[in-house]
Design a protein around this motif. Structure first.
Motif, PDB file in Angstrom:
ATOM      1  N   CYS A  10       0.855  -1.189   0.000  1.00 39.84           N
ATOM      2  CA  CYS A  10       0.000   0.000   0.000  1.00 39.84           C
ATOM      3  C   CYS A  10       0.892   1.241   0.000  1.00 39.84           C
ATOM      4  CB  CYS A  10      -0.906   0.010   1.229  1.00 39.84           C
ATOM      5  SG  CYS A  10      -1.976   1.467   1.321  1.00 39.84           S
ATOM      6  N   VAL A  11       0.646   2.148  -0.947  1.00 38.83           N
ATOM      7  CA  VAL A  11       1.377   3.414  -1.015  1.00 38.83           C
ATOM      8  C   VAL A  11       0.383   4.540  -0.769  1.00 38.83           C
ATOM      9  CG1 VAL A  11       2.823   4.924  -2.406  1.00 38.83           C
ATOM     10  CG2 VAL A  11       3.041   2.449  -2.635  1.00 38.83           C
ATOM     11  N   MET A  12       0.663   5.363   0.233  1.00 39.59           N
ATOM     12  CA  MET A  12      -0.251   6.429   0.627  1.00 39.59           C
ATOM     13  C   MET A  12       0.376   7.800   0.403  1.00 39.59           C
ATOM     14  SD  MET A  12      -1.685   4.742   4.187  1.00 39.59           S
ATOM     15  CE  MET A  12      -2.864   6.084   4.444  1.00 39.59           C
ATOM     16  N   MET A  13      -0.450   8.745  -0.049  1.00 37.08           N
ATOM     17  CA  MET A  13      -0.033  10.134  -0.242  1.00 37.08           C
ATOM     18  C   MET A  13      -1.215  11.032   0.093  1.00 37.08           C
ATOM     19  SD  MET A  13       1.872   9.853  -3.954  1.00 37.08           S
ATOM     20  CE  MET A  13       2.134  11.627  -4.046  1.00 37.08           C
ATOM     21  N   GLN A  14      -0.926  12.234   0.552  1.00 33.87           N
ATOM     22  CA  GLN A  14      -2.000  13.203   0.751  1.00 33.87           C
ATOM     23  C   GLN A  14      -2.636  13.577  -0.589  1.00 33.87           C
ATOM     24  OE1 GLN A  14      -2.057  16.485   3.485  1.00 33.87           O
ATOM     25  NE2 GLN A  14      -0.106  15.850   4.394  1.00 33.87           N
TER      26      GLN A  14
ATOM     27  N   VAL B 264       9.056   3.781  -6.567  1.00 30.12           N
ATOM     28  CA  VAL B 264       8.502   2.749  -5.687  1.00 30.12           C
ATOM     29  C   VAL B 264       7.818   1.674  -6.519  1.00 30.12           C
ATOM     30  CG1 VAL B 264       6.681   2.273  -3.992  1.00 30.12           C
ATOM     31  CG2 VAL B 264       8.230   4.203  -3.648  1.00 30.12           C
ATOM     32  N   SER B 265       7.025   2.103  -7.493  1.00 30.47           N
ATOM     33  CA  SER B 265       6.301   1.158  -8.348  1.00 30.47           C
ATOM     34  C   SER B 265       7.252   0.259  -9.120  1.00 30.47           C
ATOM     35  CB  SER B 265       5.399   1.937  -9.318  1.00 30.47           C
ATOM     36  OG  SER B 265       4.767   1.064 -10.219  1.00 30.47           O
ATOM     37  N   GLN B 266       8.300   0.839  -9.675  1.00 27.73           N
ATOM     38  CA  GLN B 266       9.263   0.065 -10.461  1.00 27.73           C
ATOM     39  C   GLN B 266      10.015  -0.940  -9.592  1.00 27.73           C
ATOM     40  OE1 GLN B 266       7.945   0.859 -13.567  1.00 27.73           O
ATOM     41  NE2 GLN B 266      10.045   0.595 -14.235  1.00 27.73           N
TER      42      GLN B 266
ATOM     43  N   TYR C 276       5.651  -7.406  -6.526  1.00 27.25           N
ATOM     44  CA  TYR C 276       4.589  -6.728  -5.792  1.00 27.25           C
ATOM     45  C   TYR C 276       3.768  -5.834  -6.720  1.00 27.25           C
ATOM     46  CZ  TYR C 276       6.829  -7.901  -1.321  1.00 27.25           C
ATOM     47  OH  TYR C 276       7.358  -8.553  -0.243  1.00 27.25           O
ATOM     48  N   ASP C 277       2.482  -5.786  -6.485  1.00 24.81           N
ATOM     49  CA  ASP C 277       1.630  -4.744  -7.033  1.00 24.81           C
ATOM     50  C   ASP C 277       1.473  -3.674  -5.963  1.00 24.81           C
ATOM     51  OD1 ASP C 277       1.099  -5.901  -9.535  1.00 24.81           O
ATOM     52  OD2 ASP C 277      -0.443  -7.187  -8.655  1.00 24.81           O
ATOM     53  N   ILE C 278       1.256  -2.427  -6.376  1.00 27.44           N
ATOM     54  CA  ILE C 278       1.020  -1.378  -5.390  1.00 27.44           C
ATOM     55  C   ILE C 278      -0.441  -0.943  -5.448  1.00 27.44           C
ATOM     56  CG2 ILE C 278       3.410  -0.568  -5.406  1.00 27.44           C
ATOM     57  CD1 ILE C 278       2.472   1.845  -7.015  1.00 27.44           C
ATOM     58  N   ILE C 279      -0.986  -0.709  -4.280  1.00 23.91           N
ATOM     59  CA  ILE C 279      -2.334  -0.169  -4.139  1.00 23.91           C
ATOM     60  C   ILE C 279      -2.175   1.253  -3.617  1.00 23.91           C
ATOM     61  CG2 ILE C 279      -4.560  -0.399  -2.990  1.00 23.91           C
ATOM     62  CD1 ILE C 279      -3.939  -3.398  -2.667  1.00 23.91           C
ATOM     63  N   ILE C 280      -2.582   2.239  -4.409  1.00 19.69           N
ATOM     64  CA  ILE C 280      -2.374   3.649  -4.055  1.00 19.69           C
ATOM     65  C   ILE C 280      -3.595   4.177  -3.320  1.00 19.69           C
ATOM     66  CG2 ILE C 280      -1.874   5.956  -4.921  1.00 19.69           C
ATOM     67  CD1 ILE C 280      -0.601   4.672  -7.356  1.00 19.69           C
ATOM     68  N   ASP C 281      -3.354   4.855  -2.217  1.00 19.84           N
ATOM     69  CA  ASP C 281      -4.427   5.469  -1.443  1.00 19.84           C
ATOM     70  C   ASP C 281      -4.092   6.937  -1.207  1.00 19.84           C
ATOM     71  OD1 ASP C 281      -6.869   5.052   0.510  1.00 19.84           O
ATOM     72  OD2 ASP C 281      -5.378   6.202   1.642  1.00 19.84           O
ATOM     73  N   PHE C 282      -4.961   7.827  -1.680  1.00 19.45           N
ATOM     74  CA  PHE C 282      -4.808   9.255  -1.428  1.00 19.45           C
ATOM     75  C   PHE C 282      -5.700   9.622  -0.245  1.00 19.45           C
ATOM     76  CE2 PHE C 282      -3.769   8.945  -5.982  1.00 19.45           C
ATOM     77  CZ  PHE C 282      -2.513   9.518  -5.954  1.00 19.45           C
ATOM     78  N   PHE C 283      -5.129  10.287   0.748  1.00 18.11           N
ATOM     79  CA  PHE C 283      -5.875  10.560   1.966  1.00 18.11           C
ATOM     80  C   PHE C 283      -5.883  12.043   2.309  1.00 18.11           C
ATOM     81  CE2 PHE C 283      -1.497  10.012   3.324  1.00 18.11           C
ATOM     82  CZ  PHE C 283      -1.324  10.944   4.332  1.00 18.11           C
TER      83      PHE C 283
ATOM     84  N   GLY D 154      -8.779   0.235   3.102  1.00 18.98           N
ATOM     85  CA  GLY D 154      -9.362  -1.080   3.297  1.00 18.98           C
ATOM     86  C   GLY D 154      -8.341  -2.197   3.180  1.00 18.98           C
ATOM     87  N   CYS D 155      -7.387  -2.032   2.251  1.00 24.09           N
ATOM     88  CA  CYS D 155      -6.383  -3.082   2.053  1.00 24.09           C
ATOM     89  C   CYS D 155      -5.490  -3.238   3.290  1.00 24.09           C
ATOM     90  CB  CYS D 155      -5.532  -2.784   0.816  1.00 24.09           C
ATOM     91  SG  CYS D 155      -4.617  -1.229   0.892  1.00 24.09           S
ATOM     92  N   VAL D 156      -5.338  -2.157   4.059  1.00 23.70           N
ATOM     93  CA  VAL D 156      -4.563  -2.219   5.303  1.00 23.70           C
ATOM     94  C   VAL D 156      -5.409  -2.830   6.421  1.00 23.70           C
ATOM     95  CG1 VAL D 156      -3.435  -0.836   7.094  1.00 23.70           C
ATOM     96  CG2 VAL D 156      -3.057  -0.297   4.679  1.00 23.70           C
TER      97      VAL D 156
END
Length: 343
Positions: free
Chosen positions: A63-67, A87-89, A96-103, A112-114
């Motif tokens: 999981c990758v999170m950013m504002q 990070v993705s590369q 790994y696949d990344i799931i991006i979450d903007f918060f 949810g993935c967390v």
């Protein structure tokens, strides 16, 4: 309608056995096919009640999170967008696949993935408050923060050598005999900006410009709360009022980052002030636009790609060494000389 392994197999044109091997993390299928099967299994809801597959599925995701404020097209093409790409590369190299979450910082909800533990770890790119760090740490997953640190919570982080960078910015101007030097950046926004300001202060102090009663550090600086958010939102009215309120403009500005430098240069132009002929500007980060802006930007370079790589590597280390304590990785900096600062 209940989804079965057969449904997943037919959708991808593979055998039921291949689907079973992928879901149970067994050899016999390639990594690319395994990721496709797990992705379809998640999308169709197959995994939601299949708890025996939880351990298998979490091994394939980060999981990758950013504002959310960093997600605008203008900001996303800058520093954090390049960290995210790295990070993705790097994550892809290890399957790994990344799931991006903007918060939203003021109302962060754990993704949810967390909450469902469908990821191996969490990487946060950019600023995040101590309260929200604590909420994420409650899940017990490896957590790494890029370009931010906390004084209150032990944390794995990848940070820039901000103090040295701020010192280098300022010393570059001092070496060229600039005397009136100001800092441009929001000191309340992040620890990184405060550290860069500390480097700026230290260079001014060592030069002797702050002796004799003259407030050389503050007199020419703009450090108002809300300035960084105005930069991110490209609201030049805020910066214009602050600059117009100064009795005397400095000969040069040390900026908290490149986006702030671009923002400042545009405002100075609107005021009829020529850069660098009348006021010089130095940035921090060396994002791609720095070499294309007019004038091209003298700045401090940070290896954004390596920051992203180090974040993924730290997650992988924590997964194999769960007893490991928090660690801060400090990235080196260097000055890139261009056109925006000249005598």
């Amino acid at each position: 309608m209940k989804v079965t392994m057969k449904d997943i197999a037919e959708r991808l044109g593979v055998s039921i056995n291949a689907v079973s091997l992928a879901l149970n993390n067994r050899p016999g299928v390639g990594e690319e096919l395994r990721r496709k099967i797990l992705r379809i299994a998640e999308e169709t809801g197959y995994l939601q009640k299949k708890y025996k597959y939880e351990r298998t599925f979490m091994r394939t995701n980060l999981c990758v999170m950013m504002q959310s404020i960093y997600a605008s097209s203008r900001n996303f093409c800058g520093f954090y967008g390049q960290v995210l790409y790295a990070v993705s590369q790097e994550a892809g190299r290890y399957g790994y696949d990344i799931i991006i979450d903007f918060f939203d910082e003021a109302d962060m909800q754990p993704p949810g993935c967390v909450a469902e533990r469908r990821v191996s770890g969490i990487i946060v790119i950019g600023k995040i408050g101590d309260k929200n760090i604590g909420r994420l740490q409650e899940y017990g997953l490896p957590l790494v923060v890029v370009d931010h640190a906390s004084l209150r919570r032990p944390l794995n982080c990848i940070v820039t050598d901000n103090k040295l960078g701020g010192f280098i910015q300022t010393q570059y101007l001092l070496d060229r005999n600039f005397m009136r030097i100001g800092f441009f950046g929001d000191l309340r926004y992040s620890l990184s900006i405060k550290e860069r300001y500390f480097g700026f202060q230290e260079a001014i102090h060592q030069s002797g410009l702050d002796v004799g009663g003259e407030d050389a550090v503050h007199r020419y600086s703009i450090t108002a709360p809300g300035l960084e958010r105005a930069v991110l939102n490209d609201d030049t009215s805020v910066g214009l009022k602050l600059l117009q309120s100064m009795e005397v403009l400095p000969e040069a500005f040390v900026c908290s980052n490149d986006q702030a430098a671009f923002y400042l240069i545009r405002i100075l132009r609107d005021m009829g002030v020529r850069v660098p002929k009348e006021v010089s500007v130095v940035g921090f980060d060396d994002i791609d636009l720095a070499g294309k802006f007019n004038p091209t930007l003298t700045t401090v370079r940070v290896d954004r790609e390596d920051m992203g790589v180090r974040a993924v590597q730290r997650i992988r280390y924590l997964l194999s060494h769960p007893e490991s304590g928090p660690e801060s990785v400090i990235m080196p900096v260097s000055l890139i000389e261009r056109e925006s600062a000249a005598r």
